[in-house]
Design a protein around this motif. Structure first.
Motif, PDB file in Angstrom:
ATOM      1  N   GLY A 127       0.835  -1.203   0.000  1.00 36.95           N
ATOM      2  CA  GLY A 127       0.000   0.000   0.000  1.00 36.95           C
ATOM      3  C   GLY A 127       0.863   1.243   0.000  1.00 36.95           C
ATOM      4  O   GLY A 127       1.874   1.304   0.701  1.00 36.95           O
ATOM      5  N   MET A 128       0.471   2.225  -0.805  1.00 41.05           N
ATOM      6  CA  MET A 128       1.268   3.456  -0.895  1.00 41.05           C
ATOM      7  C   MET A 128       0.403   4.676  -0.677  1.00 41.05           C
ATOM      8  O   MET A 128      -0.704   4.774  -1.208  1.00 41.05           O
ATOM      9  N   VAL A 129       0.903   5.590   0.128  1.00 39.73           N
ATOM     10  CA  VAL A 129       0.263   6.882   0.334  1.00 39.73           C
ATOM     11  C   VAL A 129       1.133   7.940  -0.330  1.00 39.73           C
ATOM     12  O   VAL A 129       2.310   8.084  -0.009  1.00 39.73           O
ATOM     13  N   PHE A 130       0.536   8.687  -1.273  1.00 43.24           N
ATOM     14  CA  PHE A 130       1.285   9.665  -2.052  1.00 43.24           C
ATOM     15  C   PHE A 130       1.495  10.961  -1.277  1.00 43.24           C
ATOM     16  O   PHE A 130       0.848  11.224  -0.259  1.00 43.24           O
ATOM     17  N   GLN A 131       2.388  11.783  -1.827  1.00 41.92           N
ATOM     18  CA  GLN A 131       2.698  13.076  -1.223  1.00 41.92           C
ATOM     19  C   GLN A 131       1.479  13.988  -1.218  1.00 41.92           C
ATOM     20  O   GLN A 131       1.251  14.725  -0.264  1.00 41.92           O
ATOM     21  N   ASP A 132       0.687  13.942  -2.272  1.00 37.74           N
ATOM     22  CA  ASP A 132      -0.506  14.776  -2.383  1.00 37.74           C
ATOM     23  C   ASP A 132      -1.725  13.897  -2.159  1.00 37.74           C
ATOM     24  O   ASP A 132      -2.095  13.098  -3.021  1.00 37.74           O
ATOM     25  N   GLU A 145     -11.878   0.665  12.889  1.00 41.13           N
ATOM     26  CA  GLU A 145     -10.513   0.666  13.417  1.00 41.13           C
ATOM     27  C   GLU A 145      -9.686   1.782  12.795  1.00 41.13           C
ATOM     28  O   GLU A 145      -8.954   2.495  13.483  1.00 41.13           O
ATOM     29  N   ALA A 146      -9.799   1.926  11.469  1.00 50.82           N
ATOM     30  CA  ALA A 146      -9.015   2.956  10.779  1.00 50.82           C
ATOM     31  C   ALA A 146      -9.426   4.356  11.229  1.00 50.82           C
ATOM     32  O   ALA A 146      -8.576   5.229  11.450  1.00 50.82           O
ATOM     33  N   LEU A 147     -10.739   4.574  11.379  1.00 51.68           N
ATOM     34  CA  LEU A 147     -11.225   5.871  11.846  1.00 51.68           C
ATOM     35  C   LEU A 147     -10.689   6.182  13.241  1.00 51.68           C
ATOM     36  O   LEU A 147     -10.275   7.305  13.534  1.00 51.68           O
ATOM     37  N   SER A 148     -10.701   5.172  14.099  1.00 53.66           N
ATOM     38  CA  SER A 148     -10.248   5.367  15.472  1.00 53.66           C
ATOM     39  C   SER A 148      -8.747   5.601  15.541  1.00 53.66           C
ATOM     40  O   SER A 148      -8.276   6.517  16.224  1.00 53.66           O
ATOM     41  N   PHE A 149      -7.967   4.791  14.817  1.00 54.69           N
ATOM     42  CA  PHE A 149      -6.515   4.906  14.861  1.00 54.69           C
ATOM     43  C   PHE A 149      -6.046   6.293  14.445  1.00 54.69           C
ATOM     44  O   PHE A 149      -5.099   6.830  15.007  1.00 54.69           O
ATOM     45  N   ILE A 186      -5.617   3.198   3.204  1.00 57.77           N
ATOM     46  CA  ILE A 186      -4.599   2.178   2.925  1.00 57.77           C
ATOM     47  C   ILE A 186      -4.486   1.198   4.083  1.00 57.77           C
ATOM     48  O   ILE A 186      -4.455  -0.021   3.903  1.00 57.77           O
ATOM     49  N   LEU A 187      -4.438   1.721   5.312  1.00 55.32           N
ATOM     50  CA  LEU A 187      -4.282   0.857   6.477  1.00 55.32           C
ATOM     51  C   LEU A 187      -5.449  -0.114   6.627  1.00 55.32           C
ATOM     52  O   LEU A 187      -5.271  -1.234   7.103  1.00 55.32           O
ATOM     53  N   ALA A 188      -6.647   0.321   6.227  1.00 55.18           N
ATOM     54  CA  ALA A 188      -7.818  -0.553   6.342  1.00 55.18           C
ATOM     55  C   ALA A 188      -7.677  -1.811   5.498  1.00 55.18           C
ATOM     56  O   ALA A 188      -8.269  -2.849   5.814  1.00 55.18           O
ATOM     57  N   MET A 189      -6.890  -1.750   4.426  1.00 56.57           N
ATOM     58  CA  MET A 189      -6.699  -2.924   3.569  1.00 56.57           C
ATOM     59  C   MET A 189      -5.622  -3.871   4.108  1.00 56.57           C
ATOM     60  O   MET A 189      -5.369  -4.923   3.526  1.00 56.57           O
ATOM     61  N   GLN A 190      -4.996  -3.487   5.230  1.00 53.90           N
ATOM     62  CA  GLN A 190      -4.036  -4.329   5.936  1.00 53.90           C
ATOM     63  C   GLN A 190      -2.943  -4.897   5.017  1.00 53.90           C
ATOM     64  O   GLN A 190      -2.774  -6.112   4.909  1.00 53.90           O
ATOM     65  N   PRO A 191      -2.190  -4.015   4.367  1.00 57.03           N
ATOM     66  CA  PRO A 191      -1.108  -4.493   3.495  1.00 57.03           C
ATOM     67  C   PRO A 191       0.063  -5.026   4.313  1.00 57.03           C
ATOM     68  O   PRO A 191       0.189  -4.734   5.510  1.00 57.03           O
TER      69      PRO A 191
END
Length: 553
Positions: A87-92, A126-130, A157-162
């Protein structure tokens, strides 16, 4: 078997003659926390895209060498399967948001994976809380602040648990507290769940000590890789600034031991210096304010949804001041800037700029107020960088009296004169957007997160440029989460909380008294050597006491 392995990797973007990556030979082990750093345009983001499987398939261009994931050639791995693993989170963050609400955005990826409704609900919660997004779960994504958008992209991204998390400057729009919380969460994911973390970051004081290994890139190549301590020593010996401030100060005064955390730095201070050597500093005498350029009197602003973004704000900005506005995400900082520039009309109160009331008439349209938003793409319309600047001059019917060449030189953009600005890196686009508003020679310059995506060298150059403008009589107001930048270059700091001003004064007064809104060196010296915020402050106070003493390691 390493998780990732690249062999003689070389890559050219379409229509580029110079490779973005060359001779990349890198091994990444399962469960490793790898930090990649380097200057803007050094190839960090390109390498991240390769590891996420986006290059060359998505971006095109010429690709050479081999990249393996779990021993398999990444070019032969099914893209859908790879997307579940990496999973990748971009700069923008706006490039990743596709749904209209926060909750729907997080669920979107899970729906594509075909998960059962009960499992999706649990992961979304979980993702909302984290990431502390519960209160805005029904919010329209376009109404989120820049920092909230970035956290939402992370949550999706985290919700998909990569198994692998690739993060391209994930804290660039987060306030110091939120950034620390997020990076601690990433460290927990690495340590407790075994996720492999590949982090690209410019603000090394936030994350340097978290990494198992650091890779330094320059000109598309890996110049050095090693532990944080090894890289710190190597970089300092070569006067390379990509090292956290605490490490830099001990290296500069000749310490044989170089700490990379505040805790280690405080231990060395206690062991080697007597606090009695550093008498308290006398309070700085506040300078008399100059001619007012902007005045806000009891300003309130309420959005259509009922949220009061500004509450009873009264401030005055004088000629030549360089003011940094800081505060948590959603505190009202961007709203305050837009109100200053006349882009938003206050519900109550008055806004005066250079004697003219903006409360009813709107912004001044002659270029005397220049506003730069968080997203530099909003300013890029032309085919080349030079044309962007000329377009702004034409818009305001101003002559090109050499200002275009001057700004291209000052902002290190000469080599991109004929390049399409949308092909540049995020930090480079930010500088083009800044140049496009500076050509009007404004009296009041209003900047929203101008250092986002900039490396240490470019931030220093920007700071010197803004300082020079303030000396010439330009008033500069900037919103920033970069405490190190504010401490180095601002003359005054203003803290905003829930739409109200809670602190306003000289930077040493405001940042020196703050726990979270303080620099790394300030935290190290707190209660031991007072009045220290920046590297230069520390050198001025520590270096004279250092010669001819026995070092306690």
């Amino acid at each position: 078997m390493p998780l990732f392995q690249s062999e003689n990797l070389i890559y050219y973007y379409p229509d580029r003659e110079k490779p973005a990556l060359k001779d990349i030979n890198l091994r990444i082990e399962e469960g490793e926390f790898l930090l990649i750093t380097g200057g803007s345009g050094s190839g960090k983001s390109t390498l991240a895209r390769v590891l996420a499987g986006l290059i060359p398939d998505f971006y095109g261009g010429r690709f050479g060498g081999k990249v393996y994931f779990q021993g398999r050639d990444m070019g032969q791995i099914n893209r859908r399967k790879l997307a579940r693993e990496v999973g990748m989170v971009f700069q923008d963050p706006e490039k990743q948001l596709v749904m209209t609400s926060v909750e729907a955005e997080i669920a979107f990826g899970l729906e594509n994976l075909g998960l059962p409704p009960a499992e999706m609900s649990r992961r979304v919660a979980e993702a909302l809380s984290f990431l502390d997004l519960t209160e805005v779960r029904q919010e329209f994504t376009a109404h989120l602040s820049g920092g909230q958008k970035q956290k939402l992209a992370l949550a999706a991204i985290l919700a998909m648990q990569p198994r692998v998390l690739v993060l391209d400057e994930p804290t660039s729009q987060l306030d110091p507290v939120a950034a620390e919380e997020f990076l601690n969460l990433v460290k927990r994911l690495n340590e407790e769940m075994g996720l492999t973390i590949i982090l690209i970051e410019q603000r090394l004081e936030r994350c340097y000590h978290l990494a198992d290994r650091v890779v330094f890139m320059e000109d598309g190549q890996i110049k050095y890789e090693g532990t944080p301590e090894q890289l710190a020593r190597w970089a300092v010996q070569r006067d390379i600034p990509f090292v956290p401030p605490v490490a830099r100060i001990f290296a500069r005064i000749g310490f044989p031991s170089i700490p990379v955390t505040v805790k280690e730095g405080r231990r060395l201070l206690r062991s080697n210096f007597d606090r009695r050597e550093f008498p308290p500093l006398k309070p700085a005498v506040k300078a008399e304010p100059g001619e007012p350029v902007l005045t806000m009197i009891k300003v309130w602003f309420t959005y259509p949804n009922g949220k009061e973004a500004l509450q009873d704000v009264s401030i005055q900005i004088s000629t030549g001041e360089l003011v940094a506005i800081m505060g948590a995400n959603g505190a009202g900082k961007s709203t305050l800037l837009k109100t200053m520039a006349g882009l938003l009309k206050p519900g109550r109160g008055r806004v005066q700029v250079m004697g003219r009331d903006l409360s009813n008439k709107g912004r001044i349209g002659d270029g005397r107020i220049a506003y730069l938003s968080q997203n530099p793409n909003d300013y890029l319309f032309q085919d080349t960088v030079e044309e962007e600047l000329l377009f702004a001059l034409k818009n305001f019917a101003l002559p090109n009296d050499g200002i275009v060449d001057e700004l291209l030189e000052k902002l290190n953009l000469q080599r991109y004169r004929r390049v399409n600005p949308r092909d540049l890196s995020s930090g480079e686009r930010q500088r083009v957007a800044l140049a496009s508003i500076l050509v009007t020679r404004p009296r009041l310059l209003v900047l929203d997160e101008p250092t986002r995506g900039m490396d240490y060298r470019l931030k220093d150059e920007l700071g010197e440029l803004l300082t020079g403008l303030s000396r010439e009589g330009v008033s500069v107001v900037l919103v920033t989460h970069d405490i190190e930048f504010a401490a180095a270059y601002a003359t005054r700091v203003l803290l905003l909380f829930a739409g109200r001003i809670v602190a306003d004064g000289p930077k040493h007064q405001v940042l020196g008294q703050s726990v979270f809104y303080s620099t790394q060196i300030g935290k190290m010296c707190r209660g031991y050597v007072d009045g220290v915020l920046t590297l230069q402050d520390a050198l001025d106070r520590l270096a004279p006491a250092w010669p001819a003493r026995q070092v306690v390691p």
